[in-house]
Design an enzyme around this catalytic site. Structure first.
Site, PDB file in Angstrom:
ATOM      1  CE  LYS A 103      29.276 -10.414   4.083  1.00 16.15           C
ATOM      2  NZ  LYS A 103      28.512 -11.499   3.476  1.00 16.15           N
TER       3      LYS A 103
ATOM      4  CE  LYS B 173      31.924  -8.229   1.758  1.00 17.50           C
ATOM      5  NZ  LYS B 173      30.824  -8.344   0.787  1.00 17.50           N
TER       6      LYS B 173
ATOM      7  NE  ARG C  36      34.205 -11.757  -6.685  1.00 18.51           N
ATOM      8  CZ  ARG C  36      33.831 -11.946  -5.428  1.00 18.51           C
ATOM      9  NH1 ARG C  36      34.644 -11.603  -4.446  1.00 18.51           N
ATOM     10  NH2 ARG C  36      32.650 -12.439  -5.141  1.00 18.51           N
TER      11      ARG C  36
ATOM     12  CG  ASP D 152      23.324 -11.230   0.652  1.00 17.55           C
ATOM     13  OD1 ASP D 152      22.871 -11.929  -0.271  1.00 17.55           O
ATOM     14  OD2 ASP D 152      23.732 -10.064   0.496  1.00 17.55           O
TER      15      ASP D 152
ATOM     16  CB  CYS E 121     -10.826  -3.340  -5.783  1.00 18.29           C
ATOM     17  SG  CYS E 121      -9.601  -2.012  -5.818  1.00 18.29           S
TER      18      CYS E 121
ATOM     19  CD  GLU F 165      17.334 -17.645   4.492  1.00 19.12           C
ATOM     20  OE1 GLU F 165      16.516 -18.491   4.878  1.00 19.12           O
ATOM     21  OE2 GLU F 165      17.148 -16.919   3.497  1.00 19.12           O
TER      22      GLU F 165
ATOM     23  CD  GLU G 224      31.185  -4.649  -4.628  1.00 22.04           C
ATOM     24  OE1 GLU G 224      30.388  -5.577  -4.398  1.00 22.04           O
ATOM     25  OE2 GLU G 224      32.414  -4.847  -4.795  1.00 22.04           O
TER      26      GLU G 224
END
Length: 680
Positions: A306, A111, A132, A31, A400, A33, A167
């Protein structure tokens, strides 16, 4: 690059990532970027206003309306918010408002990072819900929203029409449980809770949405016919009185207190049940909001602060490797403790060998660590100027770390995977697959029972299932005597399954139900298949070199040989009753259409495959014959168009040598996978 070229490039990049985020729920960048790219575009457009066009990502909401759902026109648009990234920008927002409005009061709210929806009520009853979308038109997801328990279906006050905005989110707890389940089923993992919530809400099947246990928080009153309010916080309190789960808020007329609240929310966001990607500062007075209005995309009376991803230096103390339930080796960096986003971080994901190699991460390195999506700590970069001289490049082990079996790289990806048939780390997933319908089809032994058996140390590999007694199973939680008896009976009955079922159950890579059946028919016994060369395996239809090598590697493993030995001792059948009787149909592809009198779908398919042929559900140029029964449909028409020979049922019987399916073949056919051939 000129500013015009950069604007064009940014718009194309943002539109691409917007589709990945909003429409496909599969983002490729963080988000932060994305926000930085949009911020750069906005600043360029502000400097060159003549370049602004309505189609720019800065001028419209990112989502689109899917054709899967009916469109819903929002009576009140669902706007986006203007992002800010510093306290200085918050202060500038405050100064700008104070130039136009007196006696300012704000609301500061978290938010929530989820999927925005509008809920419409008529006469107090939930009527419709929509996403939306692009802000003006959304998708009708009413039935899926009805599955969310936190959405009240009937309100105390029966307003003619009420629309609220909220939301939809997936809690962090549910998200981690869902990804654990998807890993077990070898399904792609969700990147973060937001994408998991969006993908879950936009399902065609509301039953699947209900299983995802979504939640919702309401943060805005869009419309309330017959009621008036002075402030936004009054509307929040009213919606709470109607039974909605509403957003918490702080009221303040002092922008300094707003900034303090932003800091507090940032420090405490780890404690919230949902992901939070920012804090919203809103003008509280509704009349003042109306006066200020909105731009083409965002209201002028609110901003979303943000939080930048917090980054701090640390040192890689060690690299440890975990083995997941599907056998994938996941490296993890153990780092010196560092405080990030409200929690102390002591390790960071390294994803895979390619990630380690690309960033050249070594034990002893000083690295910059951040939290990706506020959940998973990751290494951003290595401070190579601080690297000790004695460090060495790191490589994942060839065996392994849990069971010592050989590790191989996926031919189609970056994952490294343990090949051990008895690896403890993969036990639950292997047992689930072994008992599944396409495999040994053992009823009454589901995931919960299997986990209880593992916890009680009664089962350490699939062969241990055949040593269980009624008393063993009856002692488990929520297992009565009758259930235990049924489970033991089902386990015992599975010993008689055809070789194809056992081959599928062993969990050999790329050997599903179809490939297992082809191999069982071709080789007839486990012993013959064990001794087959790669050349002999690749001579079988649909078995390529990669699959053949997976088979050879599996059979040559000591763990695999031990498992087969124990299954033989338990009396599990190792031969096929569907052994290919001849090769008369070798290289031929049949398509059946219409209704056949003497054969069921599965019987006809079994007879074709037992003679080396293939059964397909669609007609193409590669089809050899179409067998047409009564009421043959479009496939017959397509065959005639392509000039494909068409056989009647009598013609097909003649090719079989006038044989009809005997009881054994019919029983074998019942075990084939439904849906592999269409009889339309």
């Amino acid at each position: 690059m000129s500013y015009k070229e950069r604007i064009k490039q940014l718009r194309e990049t943002l539109e691409y990532h917007s589709r990945r985020y909003y429409d496909q729920d599969a983002p490729e960048i963080s988000d932060y970027e994305y926000d930085m790219l949009q911020r750069e575009l906005r600043l360029l457009e502000e400097a060159h206003p003549e370049e602004i066009v309505p189609s720019s990502p800065t001028q419209h909401v990112g989502g689109h309306v899917s054709a899967v759902f009916s469109p819903v026109t929002h009576e009140v648009p669902l706007e986006s918010l203007q992002d800010v990234f510093s306290h200085q920008e918050v202060e500038e927002f405050d100064r700008h408002l104070r130039d136009q409005v007196k006696e300012i009061e704000y609301s500061v709210e978290p938010k929530v990072d989820g999927l925005s929806v509008a809920l419409e009520y008529r006469d107090g009853v939930f009527y419709r819900g929509a996403t939306r979308g692009d802000g003006k038109t959304g998708e009708d997801v009413t039935e899926n929203l009805r599955t969310i328990k936190m959405i009240p279906k009937v309100l105390p006050e029966k307003l003619t029409k009420l629309i609220v905005r909220g939301e939809v989110y997936m809690s962090k707890t549910v998200f981690h449980a869902l990804n654990a389940e998807r890993e077990l089923n070898e399904e792609p993992l969700f990147a973060n809770p937001r994408n998991a919530a969006a993908g879950s809400l936009r399902q065609k099947d509301s039953a699947l949405t209900e299983k995802r246990k979504l939640d919702i928080v309401i943060f805005n009153l869009q419309l309330a016919e017959g009621k008036t309010f002075q402030t936004h916080t009054e509307t929040i309190d009213y919606m709470k009185s109607q039974g909605f789960n509403v957003i918490p808020y702080l009221r303040s007329g002092d922008i300094e207190k707003c900034k303090e609240e932003i800091i507090r929310l940032g420090e405490e966001r780890e404690l919230l049940p949902y992901d939070m990607d920012g804090a919203v500062v809103k003008l509280n007075n509704l009349t003042q909001r109306t006066m200020l209005g909105s731009t083409a995309k965002v209201p002028r009376w609110a901003v979303a602060f943000k939080y930048p991803p917090e980054q701090k230096p640390s040192k890689v103390v060690d690299i440890v490797v975990q083995v997941g339930r599907t056998g994938v080796l996941t490296p993890k960096a153990v780092v010196e403790p560092v405080r990030l986003a409200g929690t102390t971080v002591t390790n960071a994901t390294l994803h895979n060998q390619d990630f380690i190699t690309d960033k050249d991460i070594r034990i002893g390195d000083t690295v910059i660590v951040q939290k990706a999506g506020e959940i998973i700590p990751e290494i951003v970069r290595v401070e190579k100027d601080k690297r000790p001289e004695d460090t060495k490049p790191y490589h994942l082990p060839d065996t392994c770390p849990v069971c010592g079996a050989k590790v191989v790289r996926d031919p189609d990806g970056a994952a490294m995977r343990c090949t051990g048939a008895e690896c403890p780390a993969q036990l639950l997933r292997r047992l689930q697959h072994f008992t599944s319908r396409d495999a040994m089809d053992i009823d009454g032994v589901g995931p919960a029972v299997l986990q209880s058996l593992i916890d009680a140390k009664l089962v350490q590999n699939p062969a241990d299932l055949y040593t269980l007694t009624v008393q063993d199973i009856a002692q488990l939680d929520r297992m009565g005597l009758k259930s235990a008896q049924n489970a033991v009976y089902a386990i015992e009955q599975s010993k008689q399954n055809d070789l194809s079922k056992l081959l599928c159950a062993l969990g050999i890579r790329q050997i599903g139900a179809k490939a297992a059946k082809v191999l069982a028919q071709k080789f007839g016994s486990m012993e013959a298949l064990e001794n087959a060369t790669v050349e002999e395996l690749t001579a079988v239809d649909d078995i390529g070199e990669i699959t053949a090598n997976f088979l050879r590697d599996w059979f040559t493993s000591e763990q695999s040989q031990d498992l087969l030995h124990r299954l033989r001792e338990a009396g599990v059948n190792m031969k096929s009753s569907e052994r290919m009787t001849d090769n008369r149909f070798a290289g031929m592809t049949f398509v059946l259409t219409g209704t056949l009198e003497k054969f069921s779908r599965d019987e006809a398919q079994s007879l074709i495959e037992a003679r080396g042929g293939k059964a397909s559900g669609s007609v193409s140029k590669k089809t050899t014959y179409v067998v047409a029964g009564e009421a043959a449909g479009s496939k017959l028409k397509r065959a005639n168009e392509l000039g494909i020979p068409v056989l009647t049922e009598e013609d097909f019987l003649a090719m079989l040598g006038a044989e009809t399916p005997d009881t054994q073949t019919a029983e074998a056919a019942k075990e084939t996978d439904d849906g592999q051939m269409s009889l339309l």
